[in-house]
Design an enzyme around this catalytic site. Structure first.
Site, PDB file in Angstrom:
ATOM      1  N   CYS A 239       0.860  -1.190   0.000  1.00 20.24           N
ATOM      2  CA  CYS A 239       0.000   0.000   0.000  1.00 20.24           C
ATOM      3  C   CYS A 239       0.893   1.235   0.000  1.00 20.24           C
ATOM      4  CB  CYS A 239      -0.982  -0.016   1.172  1.00 20.24           C
ATOM      5  SG  CYS A 239      -0.242  -0.072   2.810  1.00 20.24           S
ATOM      6  N   ARG A 244      -2.388  -0.865   5.489  1.00 15.40           N
ATOM      7  CA  ARG A 244      -3.519  -1.421   4.753  1.00 15.40           C
ATOM      8  C   ARG A 244      -3.160  -2.768   4.131  1.00 15.40           C
ATOM      9  NH1 ARG A 244      -4.894   3.627   0.966  1.00 15.40           N
ATOM     10  NH2 ARG A 244      -2.668   4.007   1.297  1.00 15.40           N
TER      11      ARG A 244
END
Length: 286
Positions: A239, A244
């Site tokens: 990410c 994430r």
């Protein structure tokens, strides 16, 4: 289809096991001040920046530092460590991945995280937990769970050949190169927008429900399989700074049981600034 591993506990389970010997709750929030406003009784705080990151290098604390941290938090190797936090367990997943990479066992995530706990009007406290420090043995790193930049570069030929998969879990605008950061977040100094060549864009939040819980195994299998990210492939997720992608790594490796999944923690803040690294960009202002 059931989840591949027994790595989730419910808010009911946590409520029924509060204070039980051998169960240690650890709160990990993006907002590192949130814990002090109220946390699950008995939960200790883990600061993802101050506790996990090396103070000078852009890297993590070493194995001895992990042992020291866990001992300071009162955790023993035989304990069941239940991680939870805000933002649908973003940073709880990050801590789960980091601790797994560091060789720590008996980890679980409270499904739904802090969001679900508070929405159910369950007990929070501002009282500091009583911690009895332990001596935690130095764990051994599992390097199969982490991808470094040159490993990602070497991975690209397999992506082109259809043998490997690369998952960009950022927002579509970040993936296209229209922006270099998440909406409402600061720009962290990335010079180029775009994505790593051959990556499939599967935003992390597609794996969650509105209450912060994970979608069913069948739904998750369809989500990733529909983009060609299948268990027969060597998969790398990334990410911007790896929080994430840790969430997506957890879904793929732990919930779906994909055998070869790595998290590229350098992610776009490294790749987008690195000299000589190829990128793709699908956004054009013209």
């Amino acid at each position: 289809m059931e989840y591949a591993k027994d790595v989730l506990v419910s808010t009911d389970w946590v409520a029924q096991n509060l204070g039980k010997p051998g169960v240690k709750l650890v709160e990990v929030d993006e907002d590192i001040l949130l814990y002090e406003t109220g946390h699950i009784p008995g939960a200790v705080k883990l600061d993802w920046q101050g506790d996990l990151w090396h103070p000078v290098e852009r890297d993590y604390i070493q194995e001895a530092g992990v042992a020291e941290l866990l001992g300071k938090l009162g955790i023993s190797p035989s304990d069941t460590v239940v991680l939870y936090g805000d933002k649908s367990n973003w940073w709880a997943s990050y801590a789960y991945w980091f601790l797994s990479y560091s060789g720590v066992k008996n980890l679980k995530i409270m499904n739904g995280g802090r969001q679900k706990w508070t929405e159910e009007n369950r007990e929070l406290t501002t009282d500091a937990p009583q911690i009895t420090p332990t001596i935690y043995p130095t764990p051994q790193r599992n390097h199969h769970l982490r991808a470094l930049r040159e490993e990602v570069r070497g991975h690209l030929a397999g992506v082109q050949a259809g043998q490997n998969a690369l998952v960009d879990v950022r927002s579509p605008d970040e993936f296209s190169g229209k922006v270099t950061h998440m909406p409402n977040y600061p720009q962290e100094g990335v010079l180029r927008g775009g994505h790593i060549p051959g990556a499939r864009n599967i935003p992390w939040a597609k794996a969650t429900n509105e209450d912060g819980t994970f979608k069913t195994a069948d739904e998750l299998k369809a989500l990733y399989g529909g983009e060609g990210v299948t268990p027969d492939k060597d998969v790398i997720a990334y990410c911007r700074i790896a929080e994430r992608s840790s969430h997506s790594w957890f879904v793929l490796h732990e919930l779906l049981g994909y055998p070869r999944v790595r998290n590229y923690d350098g992610s776009w803040t490294e790749w987008g600034n690195a000299v000589g690294m190829p990128i793709e960009k699908t956004y054009s202002e013209s």
